[in-house]
Structure formats: C-alpha cells, structure tokens
Design an enzyme around this catalytic site. Structure first.
Site, short mmCIF file in Angstrom:
data_model
loop_
_atom_site.label_atom_id
_atom_site.label_comp_id
_atom_site.label_asym_id
_atom_site.label_seq_id
_atom_site.Cartn_x
_atom_site.Cartn_y
_atom_site.Cartn_z
N LYS A 40 -5.42 9.47 -13.65
CA LYS A 40 -5.76 8.14 -13.13
C LYS A 40 -5.85 8.20 -11.60
CE LYS A 40 -0.85 6.91 -13.30
NZ LYS A 40 0.21 6.38 -14.18
N ARG A 135 7.36 -3.07 -17.99
CA ARG A 135 6.11 -3.05 -17.23
C ARG A 135 4.99 -3.26 -18.24
NH1 ARG A 135 4.10 2.16 -13.74
NH2 ARG A 135 3.83 2.93 -15.87
N TYR A 254 -0.09 3.97 21.49
CA TYR A 254 0.06 2.52 21.45
C TYR A 254 1.53 2.11 21.49
CZ TYR A 254 -4.84 1.74 20.17
OH TYR A 254 -6.20 1.67 20.15
N MET A 302 -5.61 4.79 14.23
CA MET A 302 -6.58 4.71 13.14
C MET A 302 -7.22 6.06 12.83
SD MET A 302 -9.84 2.16 12.80
CE MET A 302 -8.84 0.69 13.02
C1 LIG Z 1 1.19 7.36 -14.42
C2 LIG Z 1 1.76 7.54 -15.78
C3 LIG Z 1 2.14 8.82 -16.23
C4 LIG Z 1 2.20 10.02 -15.29
O1 LIG Z 1 3.37 9.88 -14.50
P1 LIG Z 1 3.84 11.00 -13.48
O2 LIG Z 1 5.15 10.53 -12.99
O3 LIG Z 1 2.81 11.04 -12.40
O4 LIG Z 1 3.90 12.29 -14.21
C5 LIG Z 1 2.51 8.97 -17.55
N1 LIG Z 1 2.56 7.90 -18.38
C6 LIG Z 1 2.25 6.65 -17.98
C7 LIG Z 1 2.35 5.52 -18.94
C8 LIG Z 1 1.85 6.43 -16.66
O5 LIG Z 1 1.57 5.18 -16.25
#
Ligand SMILES: *Cc1c(COP(=O)(O)O)cnc(C)c1O
Length: 361
Positions: A40, A135, A254, A302
């Site tokens: 992802k 979640r 800055y 930046m």
């Molecule tokens: C992002 C995610 C993972 C991968 O998690 P990592 O800590 O990056 O290995 C696996 N399962 C779910 C449901 C996730 O959202």
C-alpha cells in the site's frame, strides 16, 4: 524549459534485491505457510511499480493494498497471476470493479458483507475480524450475525491485526492472539493471518498460515527496541550546492535557531521538506559524508538543508553527495530525529526525490 541535471538533485535509490531478501526472510519465517507482501501507499513510498514485480519474481503470490485504486494499478503492473486483497473493503459504488480485475476485498463490517453479497459475488473475499485494535474489522459482537450473513460459507482468508506487536511483551498481543484463535476456529477451511512485520517476530504462535509484512520488506522490523535483522532498502542522498566557513557566534538558517559554538565548515544540500525530508528533523538529524557524521544545523527549509561538514574535511566539495538515509544513516535514526515512525519517513519520500532502482540480482 530545460531540465535540471540530476546531479544537482536529491536522489532516492531503492534496492530491490534488499527488498527481495527481506521478503525471503519472512517467507522462511512463515514456514509451511506463506508470506504476502503489503505494498500500500506506493510500496511505502519506494515505488510499487518497481517493488511489486520484483517481489512477484522472487515468489510472492499474495499482495495487500489499502484502496481499490491501488489494486487496479497493481493488477495492471503485475498481470493476472497474483492474488490482490484490498484492505479497506468495498463500497456500494465501487463493488462492481473488483471481480472484473480479479481483486478480492477484505470485508471489515456487516455493512461490507452486505455490499459484497448484494453484488452477487461469490465468497472470494477475506474477512477481517477486530480483536482489539478498534480500527478496521468486524467487531466480535457482530460475528454471529456475520456468520449467518455469510450463510455459513467458509472464507478463503480470515485475518486480524495486532495493535502492539512492536512491543512483543505487551499484554494486548496475547489477548488478541487468544481472541483470534477462538474466532478463527469458526472458519475451519479458511487460511488464517494475524501477523504483519513485527508480529512475525512475536513468536511462532502468531504466524498462522499467512504473514503480512509491509515495513519489514523496506528494512525495518518494526520493533521498539531490538537490533534489525533486515536489510536497508532505501538510500537518500543529496548534492552539496554551496560551502562556507562560519565564525563562532554566527547563526544558520531561518529563525537563526543554530548558533555556531566554534568556527565550522557548513554545506548546504539540495534536499528539504518539499522532497519529503521531515522538517521536524531540524537541528536533530544528520547526514554522512565520507564516513563523517554531519549534523543538521538549524531548520530544514523547503528545498535546502545546511549541515556541519567540518569532520568530512576535503570530501566536502560542491557536488559531493551526502547520504541522509541508508546503510550509514539508519531509517530508525532518521525517524527518531524527526520524532516519528519509520513508516512516515519512507512514505514521505514517495514520488518526490529522484529514484534509481537497482535490479534484483
Ligand atoms: C499496513 C498493514 C500491514 C503491514 O504492516 P507492517 O507493520 O508495515 O508490516 C498488515 N496488515 C494490515 C491490516 C495493515 O493495515
């Protein structure tokens, strides 16, 4: 418009062979089970179009992304052979797009189960059960209703996600494991998956049939304490644009937040928060040039960062490249300096800095 020569720009180098070696490590840990690959957010900022095919060649058969859009792109990149799961699940609007591309949603709620069933789809989907993270995922209290809604059909994959696996001793891990084990027993034919990267290091009991490593593929084991058994996959470096010698008492950048305690040689490099290098590492991060540690002086701007290159001696020249992340500047150090997680350091670099890809060996 003439394009700027790349030797004047920051560069992200992605080491595909390191990513494949890291995946192999999870495949070994998975034992008779399988290691999937979580890609992802553009493979955590490292470029899914390069990373995913390399992993597929290495043997990865199952991929996870967050969104349908990511999944459609990934299907385009990979071709037909691999299984792709969409973690965020379907909506009424997009549910029709899954089957034609052979994408499998992860069903997270009674609502999503309803959507999936209404679409007339067969049960080729994963079921995500929430065992304590609160979640995504089906609440345990909805399990009976879900089982009925699924007409007691089996699911190919039943999964959950650990909230505290970065700390293997955390009590919530054992509680989630217990809940998951009990719940998963209702789906005897399904493959089971609980552990992402850090969970894979919590012990064999957590591994089940499918590991879901993400950050581990990109070089961090996701553990709060321990040393890293994984290979760094990303190197960020940037060229020196200008050098100067400043006197004790002069300030840098800055807000004049840094005052030189002694005369020093400074270098300003072509990297900044617009490239995804976090501004919160101001005055805390460092780079490495010719083996010498070069602290960030004052604020990250930046497009520019100023470093103390006194220790690098003659290696500090206009055009020399300073490593800001990589084998000599561990991802964890960068994350600590920026006050954030390794995940955020990497995803921030997505698509901004120039990318060189070293092919898998
Ligand atoms: C992002 C995610 C993972 C991968 O998690 P990592 O800590 O990056 O290995 C696996 N399962 C779910 C449901 C996730 O959202």
């Amino acid at each position: 418009m003439t394009s700027e020569p790349s030797r004047r720009l920051a560069r992200l180098t992605v080491d595909l062979s390191a990513i494949c070696a890291n995946w192999r490590r999870f495949a070994d840990l998975a034992g008779p089970g399988e290691a999937a690959a979580v890609v992802k957010a553009d493979a955590y900022g490292l470029g899914v179009r390069d990373v995913a095919p390399a992993l597929a060649l290495e043997g990865a058969r199952t991929f996870f992304v967050a969104t349908l859009g990511e999944a459609l792109d990934l299907r385009d990149t990979l071709g037909e052979a691999q299984t792709i799961y969409v973690l965020n699940g379907p909506t009424y609007d997009d549910v029709g797009a899954f089957a034609p591309a052979r994408l499998f949603p992860v069903l997270n709620s009674l609502d999503q189960i309803g959507i999936w069933k209404a679409a007339g789809a067969e049960v080729a989907a994963a079921l995500h059960i929430d065992t304590g993270m609160n979640r995504l995922g089906l609440p345990l209290t909805d399990l009976g209703a879900a089982h009925d809604a699924l007409a007691r059909r089996d699911m190919p994959l039943v999964m959950s996600h650990l909230a505290c696996a970065s700390d293997p001793a955390h009590a919530l891990n054992a509680l989630q494991l217990k809940r998951f084990t009990e719940v998963a027993a209702h789906f005897p034919g399904a493959r089971k998956s609980l552990a992402a990267t850090s969970g894979a290091f919590c012990g064999a009991a957590y591994r089940f049939g499918l590991l879901r490593p993400g950050i581990g593929l990109y070089g961090d084991a996701g553990l709060d304490g321990d040393a890293q058994p994984l290979a760094p996959a990303a190197t960020l470096d940037a060229p020196i644009l200008q050098l100067r010698d400043i006197a004790a008492g002069e300030t840098v950048g800055y807000g004049a937040t840094f005052t030189a305690p002694a005369p020093m040689r400074t270098a300003t490099i072509a990297l900044g928060y617009a490239d995804g290098y976090l501004r919160s590492a101001s005055g805390r991060g460092y780079g490495v040039l010719a083996g010498a540690r070069c602290p960030i002086l004052g604020r990250v701007s930046m497009d520019l960062i100023t470093l103390d290159v006194t220790a690098a001696g003659g290696a500090a020249e206009v055009g020399s490249r300073v490593e800001m992340l990589g084998a000599n500047v561990p991802l964890r150090d960068v994350a600590a300096a920026a006050g954030t997680a390794t995940y955020e350091v990497l995803t921030n670099l997505s698509g901004v800095a120039r990318r060189h890809v070293r092919s898998a060996a």
